[in-house]
Design a protein around this motif. Structure first.
Motif, PDB file in Angstrom:
ATOM      1  N   GLU A  22      -4.190   6.778  -9.726  1.00 47.34           N
ATOM      2  CA  GLU A  22      -3.310   5.506  -9.993  1.00 47.34           C
ATOM      3  C   GLU A  22      -2.783   5.484  -8.193  1.00 47.34           C
ATOM      4  O   GLU A  22      -2.756   6.483  -7.692  1.00 47.34           O
ATOM      5  CB  GLU A  22      -2.187   5.773 -10.730  1.00 47.34           C
ATOM      6  CG  GLU A  22      -2.438   6.391 -11.987  1.00 47.34           C
ATOM      7  CD  GLU A  22      -2.956   4.990 -13.171  1.00 47.34           C
ATOM      8  OE1 GLU A  22      -3.531   5.357 -14.080  1.00 47.34           O
ATOM      9  OE2 GLU A  22      -2.475   3.902 -12.463  1.00 47.34           O
ATOM     10  N   CYS A  23      -2.660   4.059  -8.157  1.00 49.05           N
ATOM     11  CA  CYS A  23      -2.067   3.879  -6.964  1.00 49.05           C
ATOM     12  C   CYS A  23      -1.078   2.737  -6.894  1.00 49.05           C
ATOM     13  O   CYS A  23      -1.160   1.789  -7.479  1.00 49.05           O
ATOM     14  CB  CYS A  23      -2.935   3.300  -5.960  1.00 49.05           C
ATOM     15  SG  CYS A  23      -2.664   2.759  -4.415  1.00 49.05           S
ATOM     16  N   VAL A  24       0.112   2.853  -6.115  1.00 49.30           N
ATOM     17  CA  VAL A  24       1.169   1.779  -6.270  1.00 49.30           C
ATOM     18  C   VAL A  24       1.746   1.469  -4.652  1.00 49.30           C
ATOM     19  O   VAL A  24       1.789   2.231  -4.094  1.00 49.30           O
ATOM     20  CB  VAL A  24       2.369   2.326  -7.145  1.00 49.30           C
ATOM     21  CG1 VAL A  24       3.547   1.173  -6.970  1.00 49.30           C
ATOM     22  CG2 VAL A  24       2.099   2.786  -8.497  1.00 49.30           C
ATOM     23  N   GLN A  25       1.682   0.311  -4.578  1.00 46.42           N
ATOM     24  CA  GLN A  25       2.297  -0.180  -3.314  1.00 46.42           C
ATOM     25  C   GLN A  25       3.591  -1.129  -3.341  1.00 46.42           C
ATOM     26  O   GLN A  25       3.868  -1.787  -4.397  1.00 46.42           O
ATOM     27  CB  GLN A  25       1.217  -0.915  -2.384  1.00 46.42           C
ATOM     28  CG  GLN A  25       0.389  -2.076  -3.054  1.00 46.42           C
ATOM     29  CD  GLN A  25       1.321  -3.368  -2.974  1.00 46.42           C
ATOM     30  OE1 GLN A  25       2.156  -3.671  -2.269  1.00 46.42           O
ATOM     31  NE2 GLN A  25       0.649  -4.609  -3.867  1.00 46.42           N
ATOM     32  N   ASP A  26       4.315  -1.101  -2.196  1.00 51.29           N
ATOM     33  CA  ASP A  26       5.697  -1.593  -2.571  1.00 51.29           C
ATOM     34  C   ASP A  26       5.808  -3.004  -1.550  1.00 51.29           C
ATOM     35  O   ASP A  26       7.201  -3.109  -1.351  1.00 51.29           O
ATOM     36  CB  ASP A  26       6.876  -0.524  -2.259  1.00 51.29           C
ATOM     37  CG  ASP A  26       6.776  -0.150  -0.906  1.00 51.29           C
ATOM     38  OD1 ASP A  26       7.741   0.604  -0.528  1.00 51.29           O
ATOM     39  OD2 ASP A  26       5.896  -0.237  -0.022  1.00 51.29           O
ATOM     40  N   MET A  27       4.884  -3.230  -1.014  1.00 50.55           N
ATOM     41  CA  MET A  27       4.971  -4.441  -0.050  1.00 50.55           C
ATOM     42  C   MET A  27       4.516  -5.813  -0.405  1.00 50.55           C
ATOM     43  O   MET A  27       4.394  -6.718   0.163  1.00 50.55           O
ATOM     44  CB  MET A  27       4.293  -4.168   0.999  1.00 50.55           C
ATOM     45  CG  MET A  27       4.786  -3.065   2.129  1.00 50.55           C
ATOM     46  SD  MET A  27       6.670  -3.749   2.793  1.00 50.55           S
ATOM     47  CE  MET A  27       5.975  -5.029   3.875  1.00 50.55           C
ATOM     48  N   ASP A  28       4.354  -5.895  -1.914  1.00 47.87           N
ATOM     49  CA  ASP A  28       3.835  -7.387  -2.363  1.00 47.87           C
ATOM     50  C   ASP A  28       2.525  -7.887  -1.611  1.00 47.87           C
ATOM     51  O   ASP A  28       2.342  -8.833  -1.700  1.00 47.87           O
ATOM     52  CB  ASP A  28       4.917  -8.035  -2.082  1.00 47.87           C
ATOM     53  CG  ASP A  28       4.824  -9.347  -3.252  1.00 47.87           C
ATOM     54  OD1 ASP A  28       5.201 -10.675  -2.896  1.00 47.87           O
ATOM     55  OD2 ASP A  28       4.635  -8.971  -4.462  1.00 47.87           O
ATOM     56  N   HIS A  29       1.811  -6.684  -1.405  1.00 50.19           N
ATOM     57  CA  HIS A  29       0.556  -7.008  -0.888  1.00 50.19           C
ATOM     58  C   HIS A  29      -0.603  -7.794  -1.745  1.00 50.19           C
ATOM     59  O   HIS A  29      -0.475  -7.147  -3.128  1.00 50.19           O
ATOM     60  CB  HIS A  29      -0.228  -5.836  -0.309  1.00 50.19           C
ATOM     61  CG  HIS A  29       0.368  -5.350   1.247  1.00 50.19           C
ATOM     62  ND1 HIS A  29       0.129  -4.248   1.397  1.00 50.19           N
ATOM     63  CD2 HIS A  29       1.146  -6.105   1.915  1.00 50.19           C
ATOM     64  CE1 HIS A  29       0.815  -3.900   2.610  1.00 50.19           C
ATOM     65  NE2 HIS A  29       1.363  -5.136   3.080  1.00 50.19           N
TER      66      HIS A  29
END
Lengths: 113, 110
Positions: A22-29
């Motif tokens: 699983e991978c989560v990003q917090d920059m709205d990319h």
């Protein structure tokens, strides 16, 4: 600061198991990527997603699938793990459009026994 | 797809010396070329990048040059320090996808 978080740093799985990374990003990319890193081979692209539910195969998609149900989350799935999938897996993200920096997570070390 | 080749695979220099890493690419559609540093046990971190409308870019001790005609670009590190020891990757972007070189392990000896 951009943050790309990979939920598992170290995993040991048995041959034939289904594995989720699983991978989560917090920059709205818009863009998210899964790479595999092996010594001497550099980083090889497994899958790329440019929007929710959209994906493209990279150079080595065989044995892998991906899921992107929400913009911030990108999952890599090994349907039936094999020993040759023992590797370091890197998730990354970037804004859409050309020339935008790609940011990496810290990596997930997967060992298949 | 794009093919990025990187040389050398290992590089050992004395502290204070310069280090140069070279990359070539194949797809003339590539217009963005970032460089990453990866320390042991960590993900790659961007250290410098260059776009195709620029021939050279410098940031303190690090510089990158690009020759679009010859399809090659290079990373230059001057006055190397032990903390520069790491694996360095070059990359080329084509249509939102990034293709990486095989990496250079730089060892800076004190």
């Amino acid at each position: 600061d951009v943050k790309v978080t990979q939920s598992s740093r170290y995993l040991v799985k048995r041959t034939g198991e289904k594995v989720f990374l699983e991978c989560v990003q917090d920059m709205d990319h818009e863009n998210m990527f899964w790479y595999r890193q092996d010594p001497g081979l550099g980083l090889r692209l497994i899958y790329f997603s440019y929007d929710v539910k959209m994906k493209e195969k990279g150079d080595i998609p065989e044995g892998y699938s991906v899921s992107r149900e929400k913009k911030e989350r990108f999952s890599l799935i090994l349907e039936s793990a094999s020993t040759n999938q023992t590797s370091m897996y890197l998730c990354a993200s970037s804004y859409g459009g050309a020339g935008n920096t790609i940011y990496f997570g810290e990596g997930s070390w997967l060992t298949v026994v | 797809g794009e093919n990025v080749e990187q040389h050398p695979s290992t590089l050992s220099v004395q502290e204070g010396d310069s280090a140069v890493i070279k990359c070539t690419y194949s797809d003339s559609a590539s217009n963005y070329f970032p460089w990453y540093k990866q320390e042991l046990g960590k993900g790659p971190q961007l250290i410098i990048d260059i776009r195709s409308n620029v021939g050279e870019k410098k940031d303190q001790r690090i510089a990158v040059t690009l020759n679009k005609t010859a399809k090659h670009f290079s990373l230059h590190i001057t006055e190397t320090q032990p903390e520069d020891s790491a694996v360095y990757f070059c990359a080329a972007e084509v249509f939102n996808k990034f293709y990486f070189g095989s990496g250079t392990k730089l060892n800076v000896k004190p």
